[in-house]
Design a protein around this motif. Structure first.
Motif, mmCIF file in Angstrom:
data_model
loop_
_atom_site.group_PDB
_atom_site.id
_atom_site.type_symbol
_atom_site.label_atom_id
_atom_site.label_comp_id
_atom_site.label_asym_id
_atom_site.label_seq_id
_atom_site.Cartn_x
_atom_site.Cartn_y
_atom_site.Cartn_z
ATOM 1 N N ASP A 1 44.288 21.077 -29.113
ATOM 2 C CA ASP A 1 44.914 19.812 -28.750
ATOM 3 C C ASP A 1 43.893 18.687 -28.785
ATOM 4 O OD1 ASP A 1 47.515 20.680 -28.357
ATOM 5 O OD2 ASP A 1 47.139 21.247 -26.266
ATOM 6 N N SER A 2 44.403 17.494 -29.057
ATOM 7 C CA SER A 2 43.544 16.317 -29.110
ATOM 8 C C SER A 2 42.765 16.132 -27.813
ATOM 9 C CB SER A 2 44.398 15.080 -29.392
ATOM 10 O OG SER A 2 43.617 13.921 -29.418
ATOM 11 N N ASP A 3 43.422 16.290 -26.672
ATOM 12 C CA ASP A 3 42.747 16.105 -25.385
ATOM 13 C C ASP A 3 41.672 17.155 -25.159
ATOM 14 O OD1 ASP A 3 44.308 13.913 -24.860
ATOM 15 O OD2 ASP A 3 45.727 14.990 -23.564
ATOM 16 N N GLU A 4 41.950 18.380 -25.617
ATOM 17 C CA GLU A 4 40.955 19.448 -25.460
ATOM 18 C C GLU A 4 39.723 19.178 -26.319
ATOM 19 O OE1 GLU A 4 40.562 24.333 -25.860
ATOM 20 O OE2 GLU A 4 42.477 23.338 -26.266
ATOM 21 N N LEU A 5 39.938 18.690 -27.551
ATOM 22 C CA LEU A 5 38.809 18.331 -28.404
ATOM 23 C C LEU A 5 38.014 17.173 -27.803
ATOM 24 C CD1 LEU A 5 40.494 18.571 -31.923
ATOM 25 C CD2 LEU A 5 38.586 19.979 -31.104
ATOM 26 N N GLU A 6 38.728 16.203 -27.263
ATOM 27 C CA GLU A 6 38.042 15.056 -26.664
ATOM 28 C C GLU A 6 37.177 15.502 -25.478
ATOM 29 O OE1 GLU A 6 39.088 10.467 -25.373
ATOM 30 O OE2 GLU A 6 40.708 11.908 -25.688
ATOM 31 N N LYS A 7 37.711 16.405 -24.679
ATOM 32 C CA LYS A 7 36.943 16.928 -23.542
ATOM 33 C C LYS A 7 35.729 17.717 -24.027
ATOM 34 C CE LYS A 7 37.500 19.697 -19.331
ATOM 35 N NZ LYS A 7 38.452 20.500 -18.512
ATOM 36 N N MET A 8 35.934 18.521 -25.082
ATOM 37 C CA MET A 8 34.841 19.320 -25.629
ATOM 38 C C MET A 8 33.714 18.426 -26.153
ATOM 39 S SD MET A 8 34.979 22.036 -28.814
ATOM 40 C CE MET A 8 34.953 20.788 -30.101
ATOM 41 N N LEU A 9 34.080 17.253 -26.701
ATOM 42 C CA LEU A 9 33.109 16.380 -27.338
ATOM 43 C C LEU A 9 32.565 15.304 -26.409
ATOM 44 C CD1 LEU A 9 34.847 15.951 -30.800
ATOM 45 C CD2 LEU A 9 32.878 17.389 -30.253
ATOM 46 N N ALA A 10 32.903 15.370 -25.130
ATOM 47 C CA ALA A 10 32.468 14.325 -24.197
ATOM 48 C C ALA A 10 30.948 14.220 -24.138
ATOM 49 C CB ALA A 10 33.040 14.593 -22.810
ATOM 50 N N GLU A 11 30.268 15.349 -24.150
ATOM 51 C CA GLU A 11 28.802 15.314 -24.108
ATOM 52 C C GLU A 11 28.219 14.797 -25.412
ATOM 53 O OE1 GLU A 11 24.969 18.296 -23.280
ATOM 54 O OE2 GLU A 11 27.017 19.105 -23.317
ATOM 55 N N THR A 12 28.912 15.068 -26.519
ATOM 56 C CA THR A 12 28.463 14.599 -27.823
ATOM 57 C C THR A 12 28.629 13.081 -27.960
ATOM 58 O OG1 THR A 12 28.948 16.699 -28.909
ATOM 59 C CG2 THR A 12 28.928 14.749 -30.303
ATOM 60 N N LEU A 13 29.680 12.541 -27.343
ATOM 61 C CA LEU A 13 30.010 11.121 -27.499
ATOM 62 C C LEU A 13 30.017 10.434 -26.138
ATOM 63 C CD1 LEU A 13 32.992 11.602 -29.993
ATOM 64 C CD2 LEU A 13 30.590 11.199 -30.549
ATOM 65 N N PRO A 14 28.854 10.305 -25.500
ATOM 66 C CA PRO A 14 28.802 9.671 -24.171
ATOM 67 C C PRO A 14 29.222 8.210 -24.240
ATOM 68 C CG PRO A 14 26.594 9.918 -25.073
ATOM 69 C CD PRO A 14 27.514 10.646 -26.008
ATOM 70 N N GLU A 15 29.787 7.711 -23.160
ATOM 71 C CA GLU A 15 30.260 6.329 -23.111
ATOM 72 C C GLU A 15 29.512 5.576 -22.016
ATOM 73 O OE1 GLU A 15 34.421 5.728 -23.196
ATOM 74 O OE2 GLU A 15 34.790 7.262 -24.726
ATOM 75 N N ASP A 16 28.403 4.981 -22.403
ATOM 76 C CA ASP A 16 27.587 4.175 -21.501
ATOM 77 C C ASP A 16 27.254 2.878 -22.220
ATOM 78 O OD1 ASP A 16 25.698 2.964 -19.913
ATOM 79 O OD2 ASP A 16 24.556 4.793 -19.511
ATOM 80 N N ARG A 17 28.062 1.845 -21.966
ATOM 81 C CA ARG A 17 27.894 0.583 -22.684
ATOM 82 C C ARG A 17 26.736 -0.259 -22.149
ATOM 83 N NH1 ARG A 17 31.791 -0.585 -26.395
ATOM 84 N NH2 ARG A 17 33.667 0.716 -26.335
#
Length: 599
Positions: A87-103
């Motif tokens: 699922d899209s949400d599961e992939l997004e959760k899996m990739l959270a460490e790969t794509l950190p969001e710190d602006r």
């Protein structure tokens, strides 16, 4: 250098490789969508399964339509492999460490973290098993079954296939399709802005698909390779012929197909030299040999194949790069090459710094530090920035950087950043942590270490906007974290701006080391000659750039027909397997060729 978000959509026809091929290989290409569709249909047995896998950006619909036309009157069932993705949400959760969001530290979310994953990470095991059952059931009732999509020939599904083809796409084609809104991240159901999409692609989709493509070719798990860059003119080769083509090409010097990018400080020297399209606003970057961004065009009979360079070097690692390189760096081409062209442009490149090794590993998961070097190819009263002024007050410099970033107050960067007057032939070394920039009105050959991402931390960019009117991002937190503050003029002159050292010479020729440093894993050499010069790869690849002179012939000494005609500023790779070769001056003036190799 940055991610290739906005390349100019131009495939340079001058960068063509023409190795001698046996007749059966020259005649092995099936070209045209109708012919390719028919070929795949005829290769499938009755009630068979045709699997169409492909790289990110591959478009399957037109080929499927042609296969269906070839199967006229027969029952065809189609399955999109994306039904088996997580699922899209599961992939997004899996990739959270790969794509950190710190602006705060990364204002436009450009950087990510490289974490090794394989194609299996994309799939839900239960859905894969359900798809396998559906395929088996469909084979009982349909005359032909088509499974398509990225990853459809993965290990869990491979034994379902009777015929498998892989639709390859060059980075340039993939990027232009992304920009046109024709590509989503794999398994992602959400609408994403382009910056997010490109970051996701670079750190996950591209990486898993490059590894997947390499494994399919290495194991022989595809029957056909398809160049799918021209959507209305697909070109197919049987895998055996494709492998033979790549193996033959490793016996020749070759040139990759550059990618050209406009930029706010872009110049016009390369644009004029290579007769680039007149509607290009300028040419800031020339990605002549950024390994994961370029392709290689090879003439096969009456057709030209355009193959991602990463497909080539991952398939032919040892013959192309050498055993030592593969042992040290794996199946990646470990050095990148590009031109920065500010000649006649509107200003300097940004004042910037790249991360050293420990920082790169901790924050971005990269195994190497981002080292660079500049070789001045052309200059007109310019200067090159390198290191800090001896009397630079670093805290004051940081305050100026912060005010410029937050309050848009300009400052005199020359008070803090050291520069040297540029002269043609100057070599500068830029280990990670060294502040630097190329000044206006010059062309520099930039040679650097391999990284998946591009970690350019801009400290000051003269309060400029980009060509679209958007403020250029500053990465002052990362930059200040990695800046080596004791690299100052009195300590770097003669070290990071070294004097050439002659290592061998003869009548009318010599080879010099123009740049080596303990922190940098490649050696920068220069070959100067009047008529010709001989060399030997000794099991290591060489990359040659004709920086002075009009044209030379690079040819194997054992078979001079294995050659490449190199023109001014062309970058040519001499594969490790070539051994002894020579460079012959075809012009009327003496030549200089830079040679880069692993230390």
């Amino acid at each position: 250098m940055s991610f290739m978000f906005k390349p100019y959509p131009y495939v340079d026809p001058q960068a063509l490789n023409t190795p001698k091929l046996p007749p059966e290989l020259r005649n092995s290409v099936t070209a045209g969508n109708r012919a390719v569709g028919k070929k795949l249909f005829e290769a499938a047995p009755e009630h068979g399964v045709v699997v169409l896998d492909g790289y990110v950006g591959a478009q399957f619909d037109r080929l499927i339509k042609r296969i269906e036309e070839a199967a006229a009157g027969k029952k065809v069932r189609k399955f999109d492999v994306s039904c088996a993705y997580k699922d899209s949400d599961e992939l997004e959760k899996m990739l959270a460490e790969t794509l950190p969001e710190d602006r705060v530290i990364d204002p436009i979310l450009l950087f990510g973290k490289s974490i090794h994953r394989e194609i299996e990470s994309l799939f839900d095991p239960e859905r894969v098993e359900a798809l396998r059952r559906e395929l088996a059931k469909a084979k009982q009732t349909a005359d032909l079954v088509i499974l398509y999509g990225c990853g459809s020939a993965c290990g869990a599904l491979h034994n379902c296939a009777d015929v498998t083809a892989f639709l390859d796409v060059t980075p340039l084609s993939a990027t232009t399709r992304v920009q046109a809104g024709r590509v989503r991240a794999l398994g992602d159901a959400k609408e994403r802005p382009l910056p997010y999409l490109f970051r996701r692609l670079y750190y996950y989709d591209y990486e898993i698909m490059m590894l997947h493509r390499k494994d399919l070719i290495a194991r022989g798990d595809v029957d056909f390779y398809i160049d799918s860059n021209l959507e209305d003119n697909l070109k197919l080769l049987p895998l055996a012929a494709f492998r033979e083509l790549l193996a033959i090409q490793t016996g020749y010097p070759f040139r990759c197909t550059p990618v050209y990018l406009e930029g706010v400080w872009g110049g016009f020297f390369v644009k004029n030299l290579r007769s680039l399209p007149s509607d290009m606003r300028n040419c800031a970057w020339v990605f002549d040999m950024i390994p994961n961004e370029v392709s290689i065009q090879i003439k096969v009979g009456g057709h030209t194949l355009n193959i991602p360079f990463s497909t080539f070097f991952k398939a032919e690692g040892e013959r192309l790069m050498g055993k030592e390189s593969v042992e040290r760096f794996g199946h990646v081409f470990p050095i990148r090459f590009n031109y920065d062209d500010t000649y006649g442009g509107s200003g300097n490149m940004s004042i910037q710094v790249h991360p050293p090794r420990a920082y790169n590993q901790e924050h971005f998961g990269e195994p190497f530090q981002q080292d660079e070097s500049y070789y001045v190819v052309k200059t007109a009263g310019s200067k090159t920035y390198l290191g800090l002024q001896d009397d630079c007050d670093i805290e004051e410099f940081y305050r100026c950087i912060d005010r410029a970033e937050k309050e848009h107050i300009p400052f005199d960067h020359d008070r803090y950043v050291n520069s040297f007057p540029s002269e043609q032939g100057d070599q500068y070394l830029i280990p990670g942590g060294t502040i630097h920039a190329s000044g206006r009105n010059q062309v520099v050959l930039e040679i650097g270490s391999y990284t998946i991402g591009s970690y350019t931390f801009k400290l000051y960019d003269y309060l400029r906007s980009d060509l679209d009117g958007n403020p250029r991002p500053i990465h002052s937190i990362h930059g200040k974290n990695v800046l080596v503050t004791d690299r100052r003029r009195s300590r770097i002159d003669g070290v990071l701006r070294p004097k050439p050292v002659t290592v061998r010479q003869g009548d009318g020729w010599k080879e010099e080391i123009v740049g080596e440093h303990d922190l940098i894993y490649f050696s920068l050499r220069r070959l100067s000659f009047e008529h010709d010069i001989a060399d030997d790869t000794n099991g290591k690849f060489h990359v040659l750039v004709l920086v002075e002179g009009d044209e030379v012939l690079i040819c194997s000494k054992s078979d001079p027909t294995h050659c490449y005609h190199q023109k001014h500023m062309d970058m040519v790779v001499v594969p490790a397997s070539m051994g002894e070769y020579e460079i012959i001056n075809l012009g009327k003036t003496p030549c200089r060729v830079t040679k880069t190799m692993l230390k």
